[in-house]
Design a protein around this motif. Structure first.
Motif, PDB file in Angstrom:
ATOM      1  N   THR A  61       0.750  70.715 -52.684  1.00  0.00           N
ATOM      2  CA  THR A  61      -0.088  70.084 -51.672  1.00  0.00           C
ATOM      3  C   THR A  61      -0.849  68.900 -52.282  1.00  0.00           C
ATOM      4  O   THR A  61      -1.118  67.901 -51.611  1.00  0.00           O
ATOM      5  CB  THR A  61      -1.058  71.092 -51.024  1.00  0.00           C
ATOM      6  N   SER A  62      -1.177  68.999 -53.573  1.00  0.00           N
ATOM      7  CA  SER A  62      -1.832  67.886 -54.268  1.00  0.00           C
ATOM      8  C   SER A  62      -0.829  66.782 -54.583  1.00  0.00           C
ATOM      9  O   SER A  62      -1.146  65.585 -54.477  1.00  0.00           O
ATOM     10  CB  SER A  62      -2.491  68.383 -55.556  1.00  0.00           C
ATOM     11  N   GLU A  63       0.379  67.185 -54.962  1.00  0.00           N
ATOM     12  CA  GLU A  63       1.424  66.209 -55.296  1.00  0.00           C
ATOM     13  C   GLU A  63       1.779  65.351 -54.088  1.00  0.00           C
ATOM     14  O   GLU A  63       2.090  64.165 -54.231  1.00  0.00           O
ATOM     15  CB  GLU A  63       2.658  66.952 -55.801  1.00  0.00           C
ATOM     16  N   ILE A  64       1.754  65.930 -52.891  1.00  0.00           N
ATOM     17  CA  ILE A  64       2.026  65.162 -51.673  1.00  0.00           C
ATOM     18  C   ILE A  64       1.058  64.000 -51.562  1.00  0.00           C
ATOM     19  O   ILE A  64       1.407  62.918 -51.088  1.00  0.00           O
ATOM     20  CB  ILE A  64       1.933  66.076 -50.430  1.00  0.00           C
ATOM     21  N   GLU A  65      -0.167  64.211 -52.026  1.00  0.00           N
ATOM     22  CA  GLU A  65      -1.196  63.164 -51.970  1.00  0.00           C
ATOM     23  C   GLU A  65      -1.188  62.269 -53.209  1.00  0.00           C
ATOM     24  O   GLU A  65      -2.089  61.465 -53.400  1.00  0.00           O
ATOM     25  CB  GLU A  65      -2.574  63.806 -51.813  1.00  0.00           C
ATOM     26  N   GLY A  66      -0.191  62.453 -54.082  1.00  0.00           N
ATOM     27  CA  GLY A  66      -0.080  61.607 -55.257  1.00  0.00           C
ATOM     28  C   GLY A  66      -0.902  62.067 -56.443  1.00  0.00           C
ATOM     29  O   GLY A  66      -1.097  61.317 -57.405  1.00  0.00           O
ATOM     30  N   PHE A 233       1.899  83.231 -48.418  1.00  0.00           N
ATOM     31  CA  PHE A 233       2.170  81.801 -48.458  1.00  0.00           C
ATOM     32  C   PHE A 233       3.669  81.600 -48.320  1.00  0.00           C
ATOM     33  O   PHE A 233       4.472  82.338 -48.892  1.00  0.00           O
ATOM     34  CB  PHE A 233       1.651  81.181 -49.765  1.00  0.00           C
ATOM     35  N   THR A 234       4.049  80.609 -47.545  1.00  0.00           N
ATOM     36  CA  THR A 234       5.469  80.387 -47.265  1.00  0.00           C
ATOM     37  C   THR A 234       6.066  79.269 -48.105  1.00  0.00           C
ATOM     38  O   THR A 234       7.157  78.804 -47.808  1.00  0.00           O
ATOM     39  CB  THR A 234       5.662  80.029 -45.785  1.00  0.00           C
ATOM     40  N   ALA A 235       5.360  78.818 -49.142  1.00  0.00           N
ATOM     41  CA  ALA A 235       5.823  77.686 -49.947  1.00  0.00           C
ATOM     42  C   ALA A 235       5.972  76.438 -49.088  1.00  0.00           C
ATOM     43  O   ALA A 235       6.842  75.611 -49.312  1.00  0.00           O
ATOM     44  CB  ALA A 235       7.149  78.028 -50.651  1.00  0.00           C
ATOM     45  N   LEU A 236       5.096  76.305 -48.070  1.00  0.00           N
ATOM     46  CA  LEU A 236       5.208  75.189 -47.132  1.00  0.00           C
ATOM     47  C   LEU A 236       5.070  73.840 -47.824  1.00  0.00           C
ATOM     48  O   LEU A 236       5.860  72.922 -47.582  1.00  0.00           O
ATOM     49  CB  LEU A 236       4.141  75.339 -46.037  1.00  0.00           C
ATOM     50  N   SER A 237       4.075  73.688 -48.685  1.00  0.00           N
ATOM     51  CA  SER A 237       3.868  72.387 -49.336  1.00  0.00           C
ATOM     52  C   SER A 237       4.991  72.051 -50.309  1.00  0.00           C
ATOM     53  O   SER A 237       5.299  70.873 -50.525  1.00  0.00           O
ATOM     54  CB  SER A 237       2.518  72.360 -50.067  1.00  0.00           C
ATOM     55  N   LEU A 238       5.616  73.078 -50.906  1.00  0.00           N
ATOM     56  CA  LEU A 238       6.776  72.837 -51.766  1.00  0.00           C
ATOM     57  C   LEU A 238       7.866  72.129 -50.984  1.00  0.00           C
ATOM     58  O   LEU A 238       8.457  71.143 -51.445  1.00  0.00           O
ATOM     59  CB  LEU A 238       7.297  74.170 -52.315  1.00  0.00           C
ATOM     60  N   VAL A 239       8.128  72.604 -49.763  1.00  0.00           N
ATOM     61  CA  VAL A 239       9.177  72.017 -48.935  1.00  0.00           C
ATOM     62  C   VAL A 239       8.735  70.666 -48.373  1.00  0.00           C
ATOM     63  O   VAL A 239       9.514  69.710 -48.350  1.00  0.00           O
ATOM     64  CB  VAL A 239       9.559  72.989 -47.809  1.00  0.00           C
ATOM     65  N   LEU A 240       7.489  70.558 -47.931  1.00  0.00           N
ATOM     66  CA  LEU A 240       7.015  69.280 -47.404  1.00  0.00           C
ATOM     67  C   LEU A 240       7.025  68.207 -48.482  1.00  0.00           C
ATOM     68  O   LEU A 240       7.297  67.026 -48.190  1.00  0.00           O
ATOM     69  CB  LEU A 240       5.608  69.444 -46.824  1.00  0.00           C
ATOM     70  N   ARG A 242       9.214  68.041 -50.915  1.00  0.00           N
ATOM     71  CA  ARG A 242      10.626  67.652 -51.044  1.00  0.00           C
ATOM     72  C   ARG A 242      11.006  66.598 -50.008  1.00  0.00           C
ATOM     73  O   ARG A 242      11.834  65.731 -50.244  1.00  0.00           O
ATOM     74  CB  ARG A 242      11.525  68.865 -50.840  1.00  0.00           C
ATOM     75  N   HIS A 243      10.402  66.721 -48.813  1.00  0.00           N
ATOM     76  CA  HIS A 243      10.712  65.825 -47.696  1.00  0.00           C
ATOM     77  C   HIS A 243       9.519  64.905 -47.413  1.00  0.00           C
ATOM     78  O   HIS A 243       9.248  64.581 -46.255  1.00  0.00           O
ATOM     79  CB  HIS A 243      11.037  66.646 -46.452  1.00  0.00           C
ATOM     80  N   ARG A 244       8.821  64.504 -48.445  1.00  0.00           N
ATOM     81  CA  ARG A 244       7.536  63.820 -48.289  1.00  0.00           C
ATOM     82  C   ARG A 244       7.613  62.590 -47.381  1.00  0.00           C
ATOM     83  O   ARG A 244       6.795  62.411 -46.472  1.00  0.00           O
ATOM     84  CB  ARG A 244       7.016  63.416 -49.673  1.00  0.00           C
ATOM     85  N   SER A 245       8.606  61.742 -47.597  1.00  0.00           N
ATOM     86  CA  SER A 245       8.729  60.526 -46.794  1.00  0.00           C
ATOM     87  C   SER A 245       8.982  60.861 -45.326  1.00  0.00           C
ATOM     88  O   SER A 245       8.361  60.293 -44.418  1.00  0.00           O
ATOM     89  CB  SER A 245       9.858  59.653 -47.350  1.00  0.00           C
ATOM     90  N   ARG A 246       9.890  61.806 -45.100  1.00  0.00           N
ATOM     91  CA  ARG A 246      10.205  62.202 -43.716  1.00  0.00           C
ATOM     92  C   ARG A 246       9.009  62.904 -43.074  1.00  0.00           C
ATOM     93  O   ARG A 246       8.786  62.782 -41.863  1.00  0.00           O
ATOM     94  CB  ARG A 246      11.434  63.125 -43.722  1.00  0.00           C
ATOM     95  N   TYR A 247       8.256  63.627 -43.849  1.00  0.00           N
ATOM     96  CA  TYR A 247       7.040  64.307 -43.359  1.00  0.00           C
ATOM     97  C   TYR A 247       6.055  63.290 -42.796  1.00  0.00           C
ATOM     98  O   TYR A 247       5.567  63.424 -41.667  1.00  0.00           O
ATOM     99  CB  TYR A 247       6.453  65.098 -44.523  1.00  0.00           C
ATOM    100  N   TYR A 248       5.783  62.251 -43.573  1.00  0.00           N
ATOM    101  CA  TYR A 248       4.868  61.216 -43.101  1.00  0.00           C
ATOM    102  C   TYR A 248       5.437  60.491 -41.886  1.00  0.00           C
ATOM    103  O   TYR A 248       4.714  60.157 -40.935  1.00  0.00           O
ATOM    104  CB  TYR A 248       4.588  60.217 -44.222  1.00  0.00           C
ATOM    105  N   ARG A 270      11.289  73.120 -41.361  1.00  0.00           N
ATOM    106  CA  ARG A 270      10.676  73.136 -42.692  1.00  0.00           C
ATOM    107  C   ARG A 270      10.001  74.482 -42.968  1.00  0.00           C
ATOM    108  O   ARG A 270      10.019  74.955 -44.110  1.00  0.00           O
ATOM    109  CB  ARG A 270       9.647  71.997 -42.811  1.00  0.00           C
ATOM    110  N   VAL A 271       9.415  75.102 -41.962  1.00  0.00           N
ATOM    111  CA  VAL A 271       8.794  76.415 -42.153  1.00  0.00           C
ATOM    112  C   VAL A 271       9.840  77.444 -42.557  1.00  0.00           C
ATOM    113  O   VAL A 271       9.638  78.234 -43.494  1.00  0.00           O
ATOM    114  CB  VAL A 271       8.058  76.871 -40.873  1.00  0.00           C
ATOM    115  N   LEU A 272      10.984  77.435 -41.883  1.00  0.00           N
ATOM    116  CA  LEU A 272      12.038  78.397 -42.223  1.00  0.00           C
ATOM    117  C   LEU A 272      12.610  78.115 -43.609  1.00  0.00           C
ATOM    118  O   LEU A 272      12.920  79.047 -44.360  1.00  0.00           O
ATOM    119  CB  LEU A 272      13.139  78.363 -41.161  1.00  0.00           C
ATOM    120  N   GLU A 273      12.738  76.844 -43.953  1.00  0.00           N
ATOM    121  CA  GLU A 273      13.188  76.488 -45.293  1.00  0.00           C
ATOM    122  C   GLU A 273      12.192  76.984 -46.340  1.00  0.00           C
ATOM    123  O   GLU A 273      12.581  77.526 -47.386  1.00  0.00           O
ATOM    124  CB  GLU A 273      13.346  74.965 -45.394  1.00  0.00           C
ATOM    125  N   ALA A 274      10.902  76.836 -46.044  1.00  0.00           N
ATOM    126  CA  ALA A 274       9.858  77.287 -46.968  1.00  0.00           C
ATOM    127  C   ALA A 274       9.858  78.807 -47.085  1.00  0.00           C
ATOM    128  O   ALA A 274       9.680  79.360 -48.177  1.00  0.00           O
ATOM    129  CB  ALA A 274       8.492  76.800 -46.475  1.00  0.00           C
TER     130      ALA A 274
END
Length: 370
Positions: A61-66, A233-240, A242-248, A270-274
């Motif tokens: 979740t922190s990595e998504i924010e750089g 926890f569903t590992a949601l941020s791990l998957v988001l 991975r798809h960071r550009s598409r998420y935004y 993405r939830v099911l993937e997570a």
């Protein structure tokens, strides 16, 4: 350009509930499978899975924010949050803050989402920051809250949130909506739909000066846990991540109207993937525990150290694979000793060997997806 919150019907999001029914059912089935799998673990190993999943959520979740955090510091801080023995390492405010926030989500998953709780999360997350006017409070500045990219002289505005003056009123409405849409609320929603709407609704308000993405993803995790009826926890941020550009892109595309079918469709996948990723982590720990039990008393200190190091990287495996050279570097053993140690590990079924000569690599004997 008109943003979603400027529409007369705001915040009456429009979508087709039937389009997500199959994925809602799959999420609930997956939650049951995860609980069943975790029940095979001893208490200490079950807690290890929990700490690993929360730790991954904190990092990603922190990595998504750089922001790149130190994994060991995050784990040390999480262990402290759960009252476990910790080492003496110094933990930075970023690691300490996100660990405290996500531990709170885990412990209080079934409680109400309140303004006081959000402010607590924000203070934890932003601790050590001296550049913010509001710590543990909604933004109050007069200038527009915009999400922009590109050069300063020609910025591209991806979204503009409501003015700070209306944020307290809008957030009160959001918190009322979150309570009403809970399973025991006045207008209950299915878990995945509610999590997707909650995350999007919160991000549309962008109530804090900073930290909105991390708090918004924590709210989504809370909604999913409430829908499943158990803290997880569903590992949601791990998957988001991975798809960071598409998420935004998905958030940005949905921010111009109240039609949210496309956003919910993307989010549900993405939830099911997570969830599958989280289940793979649980199954990995089960395999790991069984393997270590079978090898008890047979491993020398070098073999045990390397095997635990390979396992530390989880279902994804040791980055680049384990080679004889890496074994030597990790243990200080000679090339001949490393060769004998590795040959024994292969013979005992602790590792599998692939490749030849310089390309020889060793991996754990189970597929994280099996």
């Amino acid at each position: 350009m008109q943003w979603n919150w400027q529409h007369p019907d705001w915040p009456r999001f429009r979508y087709r509930p039937d389009a997500f029914a199959a994925r809602e059912a799959e999420f609930l089935r997956g939650s049951g499978v995860a609980v069943g799998a975790a029940s095979h673990l001893p208490d200490d190993e079950r807690l290890t899975v929990v700490l690993d999943l929360i730790g991954t959520e904190a990092l990603k979740t922190s990595e998504i924010e750089g922001e790149t955090l130190d994994r060991d510091s995050v784990q040390s801080s999480l262990r402290r949050q759960f009252g476990l023995q910790v080492d003496g390492r110094r933990v930075g405010p970023a690691e300490r803050g996100v660990a405290a926030m996500l531990s709170s989500v885990y412990r209080n998953f079934n409680g109400p989402l309140t303004e006081a709780l959000l402010f607590e999360w924000h203070r934890e997350l932003m601790q050590g920051r001296t550049d913010l006017a509001q710590l543990g409070g909604y933004r109050a500045h007069d200038e527009p809250m915009q999400i922009v990219s590109g050069p300063v002289y020609e910025p591209k505005v991806h979204f503009e949130a409501p003015p700070s003056a209306v944020v307290p009123r809008e957030m009160a409405a959001f918190l009322d909506w979150f309570a009403a849409t809970a399973s025991d609320g006045a207008a209950p929603l299915p878990a995945v739909t509610r999590a997707g709407l909650a995350h999007f609704y919160f991000e549309s308000l962008h109530p804090f000066e900073d930290g909105n993405g991390r708090v918004g993803r924590a709210i989504a995790e809370m909604a999913l846990a409430q829908g499943a009826g158990r803290p997880a926890f569903t590992a949601l941020s791990l998957v988001l991540q991975r798809h960071r550009s598409r998420y935004y892109d998905a958030l940005s595309a949905a921010s111009r109207s109240l039609e949210v079918d496309a956003w919910l469709d993307w989010f549900a996948d993405r939830v099911l993937e997570a969830q599958r990723s989280a289940l793979a982590s649980i199954e990995f720990v089960i395999h790991k525990t069984r393997l270590l039990d079978r090898l008890r008393g047979r491993l020398n200190l070098r073999q045990e150290k390397v095997l635990l190091r390979v396992m530390r990287d989880g279902p994804g495996g040791f980055v680049g694979g384990l080679s004889a050279g890496k074994y030597t570097a990790l243990t200080g053993a000679s090339a001949a000793t490393a060769g004998r140690d590795l040959a024994e590990l292969v013979e005992w079924g602790a590792l599998v060997r692939t490749g030849e000569k310089r390309g020889t690599r060793y991996a754990l004997p189970f597929d994280p997806g099996e």
